[in-house]
Design a protein around this motif. Structure first.
Motif, PDB file in Angstrom:
ATOM      1  N   ARG A  55       3.758 -10.012  61.341  1.00 22.64           N
ATOM      2  CA  ARG A  55       4.514 -10.674  60.273  1.00 22.64           C
ATOM      3  C   ARG A  55       4.774  -9.717  59.111  1.00 22.64           C
ATOM      4  NH1 ARG A  55       1.104 -15.560  59.780  1.00 22.64           N
ATOM      5  NH2 ARG A  55       1.815 -15.671  57.628  1.00 22.64           N
ATOM      6  N   LEU A  56       3.853  -8.804  58.856  1.00 20.28           N
ATOM      7  CA  LEU A  56       4.074  -7.799  57.814  1.00 20.28           C
ATOM      8  C   LEU A  56       5.264  -6.917  58.193  1.00 20.28           C
ATOM      9  CD1 LEU A  56       3.312  -6.362  55.190  1.00 20.28           C
ATOM     10  CD2 LEU A  56       1.656  -5.010  56.513  1.00 20.28           C
ATOM     11  N   ALA A  57       5.346  -6.528  59.447  1.00 20.82           N
ATOM     12  CA  ALA A  57       6.476  -5.709  59.902  1.00 20.82           C
ATOM     13  C   ALA A  57       7.789  -6.433  59.657  1.00 20.82           C
ATOM     14  CB  ALA A  57       6.312  -5.369  61.387  1.00 20.82           C
ATOM     15  N   ARG A  58       7.849  -7.715  59.987  1.00 23.87           N
ATOM     16  CA  ARG A  58       9.073  -8.498  59.746  1.00 23.87           C
ATOM     17  C   ARG A  58       9.375  -8.588  58.253  1.00 23.87           C
ATOM     18  NH1 ARG A  58       7.326 -11.987  63.930  1.00 23.87           N
ATOM     19  NH2 ARG A  58       6.576 -13.472  62.405  1.00 23.87           N
ATOM     20  N   ALA A  59       8.352  -8.834  57.448  1.00 27.87           N
ATOM     21  CA  ALA A  59       8.548  -8.979  56.001  1.00 27.87           C
ATOM     22  C   ALA A  59       9.085  -7.687  55.383  1.00 27.87           C
ATOM     23  CB  ALA A  59       7.242  -9.387  55.324  1.00 27.87           C
ATOM     24  N   LEU A  60       8.626  -6.539  55.887  1.00 24.14           N
ATOM     25  CA  LEU A  60       9.047  -5.253  55.338  1.00 24.14           C
ATOM     26  C   LEU A  60      10.292  -4.692  56.019  1.00 24.14           C
ATOM     27  CD1 LEU A  60       5.564  -3.518  54.939  1.00 24.14           C
ATOM     28  CD2 LEU A  60       6.916  -4.694  53.187  1.00 24.14           C
ATOM     29  N   GLY A  61      10.712  -5.314  57.117  1.00 22.98           N
ATOM     30  CA  GLY A  61      11.875  -4.816  57.848  1.00 22.98           C
ATOM     31  C   GLY A  61      11.589  -3.509  58.570  1.00 22.98           C
ATOM     32  N   LEU A  62      10.346  -3.361  59.051  1.00 28.04           N
ATOM     33  CA  LEU A  62       9.925  -2.134  59.734  1.00 28.04           C
ATOM     34  C   LEU A  62       9.508  -2.445  61.160  1.00 28.04           C
ATOM     35  CD1 LEU A  62       7.631  -0.634  56.938  1.00 28.04           C
ATOM     36  CD2 LEU A  62       9.962   0.085  57.514  1.00 28.04           C
ATOM     37  N   ARG A  63       9.510  -1.399  61.997  1.00 27.02           N
ATOM     38  CA  ARG A  63       8.978  -1.538  63.353  1.00 27.02           C
ATOM     39  C   ARG A  63       7.458  -1.678  63.265  1.00 27.02           C
ATOM     40  NH1 ARG A  63      12.225   2.878  63.822  1.00 27.02           N
ATOM     41  NH2 ARG A  63      10.395   4.192  64.003  1.00 27.02           N
ATOM     42  N   GLU A  64       6.894  -2.376  64.239  1.00 30.08           N
ATOM     43  CA  GLU A  64       5.438  -2.572  64.249  1.00 30.08           C
ATOM     44  C   GLU A  64       4.687  -1.243  64.306  1.00 30.08           C
ATOM     45  OE1 GLU A  64       3.545  -5.811  66.414  1.00 30.08           O
ATOM     46  OE2 GLU A  64       5.571  -6.616  66.750  1.00 30.08           O
ATOM     47  N   SER A  65       5.246  -0.247  65.001  1.00 28.53           N
ATOM     48  CA  SER A  65       4.571   1.050  65.081  1.00 28.53           C
ATOM     49  C   SER A  65       4.479   1.701  63.702  1.00 28.53           C
ATOM     50  CB  SER A  65       5.301   1.977  66.059  1.00 28.53           C
ATOM     51  OG  SER A  65       6.648   2.178  65.653  1.00 28.53           O
ATOM     52  N   ALA A  66       5.507   1.540  62.883  1.00 28.85           N
ATOM     53  CA  ALA A  66       5.463   2.092  61.521  1.00 28.85           C
ATOM     54  C   ALA A  66       4.433   1.352  60.678  1.00 28.85           C
ATOM     55  CB  ALA A  66       6.840   2.007  60.873  1.00 28.85           C
ATOM     56  N   VAL A  67       4.341   0.045  60.865  1.00 29.14           N
ATOM     57  CA  VAL A  67       3.391  -0.756  60.092  1.00 29.14           C
ATOM     58  C   VAL A  67       1.962  -0.451  60.525  1.00 29.14           C
ATOM     59  CG1 VAL A  67       2.614  -3.131  59.663  1.00 29.14           C
ATOM     60  CG2 VAL A  67       5.023  -2.544  59.484  1.00 29.14           C
ATOM     61  N   THR A  68       1.764  -0.133  61.792  1.00 28.84           N
ATOM     62  CA  THR A  68       0.423   0.236  62.256  1.00 28.84           C
ATOM     63  C   THR A  68      -0.085   1.446  61.476  1.00 28.84           C
ATOM     64  OG1 THR A  68       0.822  -0.671  64.451  1.00 28.84           O
ATOM     65  CG2 THR A  68      -0.936   0.961  64.265  1.00 28.84           C
ATOM     66  N   GLY A  69       0.750   2.458  61.320  1.00 28.40           N
ATOM     67  CA  GLY A  69       0.361   3.633  60.549  1.00 28.40           C
ATOM     68  C   GLY A  69       0.147   3.319  59.082  1.00 28.40           C
ATOM     69  N   LEU A  70       1.041   2.514  58.522  1.00 34.26           N
ATOM     70  CA  LEU A  70       0.941   2.129  57.119  1.00 34.26           C
ATOM     71  C   LEU A  70      -0.355   1.363  56.859  1.00 34.26           C
ATOM     72  CD1 LEU A  70       2.268   1.817  54.283  1.00 34.26           C
ATOM     73  CD2 LEU A  70       3.469  -0.179  55.201  1.00 34.26           C
ATOM     74  N   VAL A  71      -0.648   0.393  57.704  1.00 33.53           N
ATOM     75  CA  VAL A  71      -1.878  -0.394  57.559  1.00 33.53           C
ATOM     76  C   VAL A  71      -3.101   0.495  57.769  1.00 33.53           C
ATOM     77  CG1 VAL A  71      -3.263  -2.258  58.613  1.00 33.53           C
ATOM     78  CG2 VAL A  71      -0.836  -2.621  58.078  1.00 33.53           C
ATOM     79  N   GLY A  72      -3.016   1.436  58.699  1.00 35.58           N
ATOM     80  CA  GLY A  72      -4.127   2.365  58.921  1.00 35.58           C
ATOM     81  C   GLY A  72      -4.436   3.182  57.670  1.00 35.58           C
ATOM     82  N   ARG A  73      -3.387   3.645  57.008  1.00 31.18           N
ATOM     83  CA  ARG A  73      -3.594   4.412  55.768  1.00 31.18           C
ATOM     84  C   ARG A  73      -4.172   3.534  54.662  1.00 31.18           C
ATOM     85  NH1 ARG A  73       0.928   6.478  58.003  1.00 31.18           N
ATOM     86  NH2 ARG A  73       2.400   5.229  56.785  1.00 31.18           N
ATOM     87  N   LEU A  74      -3.694   2.300  54.565  1.00 31.71           N
ATOM     88  CA  LEU A  74      -4.173   1.400  53.519  1.00 31.71           C
ATOM     89  C   LEU A  74      -5.618   0.946  53.766  1.00 31.71           C
ATOM     90  CD1 LEU A  74      -0.914  -0.665  52.955  1.00 31.71           C
ATOM     91  CD2 LEU A  74      -1.998   0.898  51.323  1.00 31.71           C
ATOM     92  N   THR A  75      -5.964   0.711  55.026  1.00 29.22           N
ATOM     93  CA  THR A  75      -7.363   0.347  55.312  1.00 29.22           C
ATOM     94  C   THR A  75      -8.261   1.566  55.135  1.00 29.22           C
ATOM     95  OG1 THR A  75      -7.020   0.642  57.696  1.00 29.22           O
ATOM     96  CG2 THR A  75      -6.830  -1.607  56.825  1.00 29.22           C
ATOM     97  N   GLY A  76      -7.782   2.736  55.530  1.00 24.51           N
ATOM     98  CA  GLY A  76      -8.552   3.969  55.338  1.00 24.51           C
ATOM     99  C   GLY A  76      -8.818   4.256  53.872  1.00 24.51           C
ATOM    100  N   ALA A  77      -7.878   3.876  53.010  1.00 21.70           N
ATOM    101  CA  ALA A  77      -8.040   4.061  51.570  1.00 21.70           C
ATOM    102  C   ALA A  77      -8.839   2.928  50.932  1.00 21.70           C
ATOM    103  CB  ALA A  77      -6.668   4.175  50.901  1.00 21.70           C
TER     104      ALA A  77
END
Length: 142
Positions: A55-77
């Motif tokens: 749902r985050l991918a849809r909300a941001l208008g991004l592919r799920e693969s891009a959101v996986t990396g984004l979420v990985g960076r945010l959880t890592g931080a």
């Protein structure tokens, strides 16, 4: 509007988007240590409790693969946390952490300044009209 304006609209939109993104990224990094893409994800998670990556991918208008990396960076931080979805065993729910909330609070004054500068540049009517125009474009189905 001339034919050359018609032909250059896409180019001008791309150029303006790039200028806005690089300026906003620089300012958000200085104010809160996050990019505008990360900021958008944090706002989406804050605004929709129980949000999944899909749902985050849809909300941001991004592919799920891009959101996986984004979420990985945010959880890592430490700005987001993942927890098991209560009904879907393969899904995870994203939650804003205390440091994530702090990043949003730190970014808000710069967001307000940035929007005030855009409002001054475009005028109140231009700002409102531009927002309406861009919202229509963002939801355009061609």
């Amino acid at each position: 509007m001339s034919d050359s304006d018609d032909q250059r609209l896409y180019f001008l939109l791309q150029r303006a988007a790039h200028r806005l993104r690089t300026t906003a990224d620089r300012r958000m990094l200085a104010a809160a240590g996050i990019t505008t893409a990360q900021l958008g994800a944090l706002f989406a998670v804050r605004d929709e409790p129980g949000l999944t990556q899909q749902r985050l991918a849809r909300a941001l208008g991004l592919r799920e693969s891009a959101v996986t990396g984004l979420v990985g960076r945010l959880t890592g931080a430490g700005l987001l946390a993942r927890r098991a979805h209560p009904q879907e065993h393969r899904a995870v729910v994203l939650e804003l952490t205390d440091p994530g909330e702090a990043a949003l609070r730190a970014a808000q004054p710069e967001i307000d300044r940035f929007n005030a500068e855009l409002r001054e540049l475009l005028g109140d009517d231009g700002f409102t009209g531009a927002a309406r125009f861009l919202r229509r474009l963002a939801h355009w189905e061609s």
